[in-house]
Design a protein around this motif. Structure first.
Motif, PDB file in Angstrom:
ATOM      1  N   MET A  78      37.219  12.315  67.388  1.00  0.00           N
ATOM      2  CA  MET A  78      38.644  11.991  67.403  1.00  0.00           C
ATOM      3  C   MET A  78      38.894  10.539  66.992  1.00  0.00           C
ATOM      4  N   LEU A  79      37.961   9.653  67.326  1.00  0.00           N
ATOM      5  CA  LEU A  79      38.148   8.224  67.088  1.00  0.00           C
ATOM      6  C   LEU A  79      37.674   7.767  65.719  1.00  0.00           C
ATOM      7  N   THR A  80      36.872   8.584  65.029  1.00  0.00           N
ATOM      8  CA  THR A  80      36.266   8.150  63.775  1.00  0.00           C
ATOM      9  C   THR A  80      36.871   8.870  62.579  1.00  0.00           C
ATOM     10  N   ARG A  81      36.759   8.241  61.427  1.00  0.00           N
ATOM     11  CA  ARG A  81      37.328   8.788  60.190  1.00  0.00           C
ATOM     12  C   ARG A  81      36.330   9.732  59.525  1.00  0.00           C
ATOM     13  N   GLY A  82      36.812  10.899  59.152  1.00  0.00           N
ATOM     14  CA  GLY A  82      35.952  11.852  58.468  1.00  0.00           C
ATOM     15  C   GLY A  82      34.924  12.448  59.408  1.00  0.00           C
ATOM     16  N   SER A  83      33.931  13.080  58.828  1.00  0.00           N
ATOM     17  CA  SER A  83      32.871  13.677  59.646  1.00  0.00           C
ATOM     18  C   SER A  83      31.883  12.589  60.080  1.00  0.00           C
ATOM     19  N   ARG A 108      42.665   6.887  61.571  1.00  0.00           N
ATOM     20  CA  ARG A 108      43.946   6.199  61.380  1.00  0.00           C
ATOM     21  C   ARG A 108      44.755   6.147  62.668  1.00  0.00           C
ATOM     22  N   GLY A 109      44.377   6.947  63.652  1.00  0.00           N
ATOM     23  CA  GLY A 109      45.088   6.937  64.918  1.00  0.00           C
ATOM     24  C   GLY A 109      44.696   5.809  65.849  1.00  0.00           C
ATOM     25  N   VAL A 110      43.631   5.092  65.499  1.00  0.00           N
ATOM     26  CA  VAL A 110      43.174   3.976  66.334  1.00  0.00           C
ATOM     27  C   VAL A 110      43.929   2.712  65.936  1.00  0.00           C
ATOM     28  N   PRO A 111      44.570   2.018  66.884  1.00  0.00           N
ATOM     29  CA  PRO A 111      45.298   0.796  66.542  1.00  0.00           C
ATOM     30  C   PRO A 111      44.408  -0.224  65.828  1.00  0.00           C
ATOM     31  N   LEU A 112      44.945  -0.843  64.795  1.00  0.00           N
ATOM     32  CA  LEU A 112      44.170  -1.813  64.016  1.00  0.00           C
ATOM     33  C   LEU A 112      43.692  -2.969  64.892  1.00  0.00           C
ATOM     34  N   GLY A 119      39.201  -2.058  60.636  1.00  0.00           N
ATOM     35  CA  GLY A 119      39.179  -0.637  60.359  1.00  0.00           C
ATOM     36  C   GLY A 119      37.902   0.049  60.824  1.00  0.00           C
ATOM     37  N   ARG A 120      37.109  -0.663  61.619  1.00  0.00           N
ATOM     38  CA  ARG A 120      35.841  -0.130  62.137  1.00  0.00           C
ATOM     39  C   ARG A 120      35.926  -0.051  63.658  1.00  0.00           C
ATOM     40  N   ILE A 121      35.290   0.958  64.225  1.00  0.00           N
ATOM     41  CA  ILE A 121      35.366   1.145  65.670  1.00  0.00           C
ATOM     42  C   ILE A 121      33.970   1.231  66.268  1.00  0.00           C
TER      43      ILE A 121
END
Length: 212
Positions: A78-83, A108-112, A119-121
């Motif tokens: 849920m927190l990461t982009r793509g697979s 994109r749902g994670v606040p910048l 853009g990395r988590i």
């Protein structure tokens, strides 16, 4: 008003205590919680006022993405982009739950602001009944940056957190002294490439062996 120092059983955390802590998170508070490495600051990562409060508590803005604590691979997805990259899944299988933080592209749902504008988590599934119970009660991942003033040592007990941050927090969940008292190891993933951003409880040799 000084923080409430509330005892909690690290192995079998009391449901009422977890509900009380989750209630504070729902209202935008930042609280200190024991993890399997060091004590951390838990807050709602999707509440920007709560994220700002973390920076106030620590004394300065973080220059790295705020670590997010999870209790399932579904939350990681849920927190990461793509697979999720293959290396992510291999390391997760080897070391989660445990002292490994993985850095990947954020959804994109994670606040910048949570990503420190990168853009990395940074995500981690800790081996902690307190954290897992809190996430389940809160029904959402929580932040997990270390519970200390920037530039000060990480805290290995509730008493240490209280001495550093007792006038900046409403609640410290106190499970006593943590035996490890070392930070998690951070691994940054970019496609098939990886690098260790910080060595902690898991060695570079162990990381390399899991990815061999």
């Amino acid at each position: 008003m000084p923080a409430e120092l509330l005892k909690i059983d690290a192995q079998n955390p009391e449901a009422g205590t977890l509900r009380y802590a989750a209630h504070l998170l729902e209202h935008g508070s930042v609280i200190a919680v024991p993890t399997d490495t060091v004590y951390g600051l838990a807050a709602d990562p999707f509440n920007l006022a709560a994220v700002d409060e973390i920076f106030r508590v620590k004394g300065r803005p973080e220059v790295r993405a705020l670590p997010i604590l999870i209790s399932s691979l579904e939350q990681a997805k849920m927190l990461t982009r793509g697979s999720l990259p293959d290396n992510f899944l291999r390391l997760a299988k080897a070391f989660w739950p445990g002292g490994l933080t993985l850095v990947v592209d954020a959804s994109r749902g994670v606040p910048l602001k949570v990503t420190a504008n990168t853009g990395r988590i940074a995500v981690r599934w800790p081996h902690s009944a307190v954290v897992e119970g809190l996430i389940d009660e809160f029904e959402s991942p929580v932040t997990g940056t270390s519970a200390n003033i920037s530039g000060y040592p990480s805290c290995a007990s509730g008493d240490e957190v209280f001495l550093q941050l007792g006038d900046r927090l409403p609640l410290v969940l106190d499970a006593g002294e943590i035996g490890v008292a070392l930070a998690s190891t951070i691994v940054e993933l970019n496609g098939d490439a990886w690098r260790v951003g910080r060595v902690g409880v898991i060695s570079v040799t162990e990381i390399a062996a899991a990815l061999a």
